[in-house]
Design an enzyme around this catalytic site. Structure first.
Site, PDB file in Angstrom:
ATOM      1  N   TYR A   1      25.527  34.517  43.982  1.00 61.76           N
ATOM      2  CA  TYR A   1      24.983  35.471  43.002  1.00 61.76           C
ATOM      3  C   TYR A   1      25.647  35.136  41.648  1.00 61.76           C
ATOM      4  O   TYR A   1      26.835  34.785  41.618  1.00 61.76           O
ATOM      5  CB  TYR A   1      25.321  36.887  43.472  1.00 61.76           C
TER       6      TYR A   1
ATOM      7  N   GLY B   1      27.218  36.333  39.165  1.00 65.78           N
ATOM      8  CA  GLY B   1      28.530  36.819  38.734  1.00 65.78           C
ATOM      9  C   GLY B   1      29.676  36.431  39.656  1.00 65.78           C
ATOM     10  O   GLY B   1      30.839  36.748  39.378  1.00 65.78           O
ATOM     11  N   LYS B   2      29.392  35.740  40.739  1.00 66.57           N
ATOM     12  CA  LYS B   2      30.459  35.372  41.675  1.00 66.57           C
ATOM     13  C   LYS B   2      31.356  34.265  41.066  1.00 66.57           C
ATOM     14  O   LYS B   2      30.975  33.628  40.084  1.00 66.57           O
ATOM     15  CB  LYS B   2      29.841  34.861  42.983  1.00 66.57           C
ATOM     16  N   ASN B   3      32.510  34.011  41.676  1.00 70.31           N
ATOM     17  CA  ASN B   3      33.423  32.976  41.133  1.00 70.31           C
ATOM     18  C   ASN B   3      32.706  31.630  41.036  1.00 70.31           C
ATOM     19  O   ASN B   3      32.967  30.853  40.126  1.00 70.31           O
ATOM     20  CB  ASN B   3      34.675  32.848  42.004  1.00 70.31           C
TER      21      ASN B   3
END
Ligand SMILES: Cc1ncc(COP(=O)(O)O)c(C=O)c1O
Length: 372
Positions: free
Chosen positions: A185, A187-189
């Protein structure tokens, strides 16, 4: 003057890879390899190497990766899977999507991850698996979890959707269980430019089954070994993820530096509890979550100063309407229920500046000074 600091800002990292991506896109357009294809294959190879696993299969989302990992491991109707209630609903919904029943266990008060010492009492004749969630970017305590799983004949599927590059005793998240699911997704790292996910595993059978299931049960076009799903990663996302993977360690280091600045600036604020890094862990701070007594007022106060703060999560899953049928009641998971009234996430992402963090911390201090 107010600064404007969202909870997550992706522009910094997007700008860094934009040029390289534009070079890649030509090849994808020329080959029309929009779904799976060589870019996904390359990324799968690199991500498996990164996680320290033999295999990686690119999947359409983290939720789908969890579903396929469970299905490939043989979860069937009525099987019980032990997990936590302070997580995104995709964790438990993936269990239900396979016909399984989520069984919620309480968490540790310091790490907010599953409490291994409470797992054995939740095991029944129907229990098939444990699904620890490496919440906020810190691995669950995997040694006792793996030991329990072995003793009771259960398998472990890691929900590593928030923990790309996190380590437990020097080993990367995703390399402990029979399989693990990651989310990409945005916004994930490690985030795609759309939906994306992956299953990583050391087990060739799991890998083969996941790759068949993600593509309508087929290895060869229109030859179906079974019914499966359309859960394939897109070529463009493979290209984005492969470019970003090269920077993941550097970006995780920036997150850790940002967390260090928060901790330095807020260490003497007695009204809040800071996140801790367990001795076995390398935390990658997907989220920076503090605990306070009146989180709604703090969120509003910060918002008025241009600071985005969020709740991860708002309300425990076992008390949500979606799980009323499971019959949990208030008091069943006391630590989860207590901390979930107090948690609030402050902005963290690679590219956030020291000046921005100091501004946020000043606002947090002002909030508490105003309450005295
Ligand atoms: C803990 C956890 N599990 C599962 C998921 C599901 O991932 P996705 O949103 O890619 O389906 C997420 C991400 O939102 C998550 O944070």
């Amino acid at each position: 003057m107010n600064m404007n600091i969202p909870l997550v800002d992706l522009r910094w990292q997007t700008d860094l890879i934009k040029k390289d991506f534009l070079k890649e896109i030509g090849g994808i357009l020329d080959s029309s390899a929009f779904i799976l294809g060589p870019k996904v294959k390359e990324f799968e190879k690199h991500f498996a190497e990164y996680c320290g696993t033999k295999y990686c299969a690119g999947i359409s989302s983290g939720t789908d990766a969890l579903i396929l990992a469970l299905r490939a491991a043989g979860i069937e109707y009525g099987d019980e899977i032990i997990t936590v209630s302070n997580t995104f609903i995709a964790t438990s919904a993936s269990i239900s999507a396979c016909g399984g029943k989520p069984v919620f266990v309480d968490i540790e008060e310091d790490s907010y991850n599953i409490n291994p010492s409470l797992i054995s009492r939740a095991i029944t004749a129907k229990t098939k698996a444990i699904m620890p969630v490496h919440l906020y970017g810190q691995c669950a305590d995997m040694t006792p979890i793996m030991k329990l799983a072995k003793n009771y004949g259960l398998f472990v599927i890691e929900d590593a959707c928030q923990a790309h590059g996190a380590e437990y005793t020097g080993k990367r998240s995703g390399s402990f269980g029979m399989g693990a699911a990651f989310s990409f997704y945005p916004g994930k790292n490690l985030g795609a430019w759309g939906e994306g996910g992956a299953v990583v595993t050391n087990d060739q059978k799991i890998f083969d089954e996941v790759t068949v299931l993600r593509d309508h049960g087929s290895r060869e076009k229109y030859i179906h070994l079974k019914e499966g799903f359309n859960m394939r990663l897109h070529g463009i996302q493979g290209a984005v993820l492969d470019l970003k993977l090269k920077m993941l360690d550097e970006w995780n280091a920036l997150r850790r530096t940002a967390a260090g600045i928060y901790k330095r600036e807020l260490s003497n604020v007695n009204e809040l509890i800071l996140p801790i890094e367990k001795p076995y862990a390398k935390h990658v701070y997907h989220l920076f979550v503090i605990r306070v007594k009146d989180r709604e007022s703090l969120q509003k106060f910060l918002l008025d100063k241009g600071i985005g703060a969020g709740f991860h999560y708002k309300y425990p899953l076992h008390l949500q309407e979606a799980y009323a049928y499971l019959g949990y009641k208030e008091g069943d998971l006391p630590i989860t229920e207590k901390i979930m009234k107090e948690i609030i996430s402050l902005p963290i992402y690679p590219g956030i500046t020291e000046e921005q963090i100091i501004y946020i911390c000043k606002a947090v201090k002002e909030f508490f000074a105003g309450k005295k």
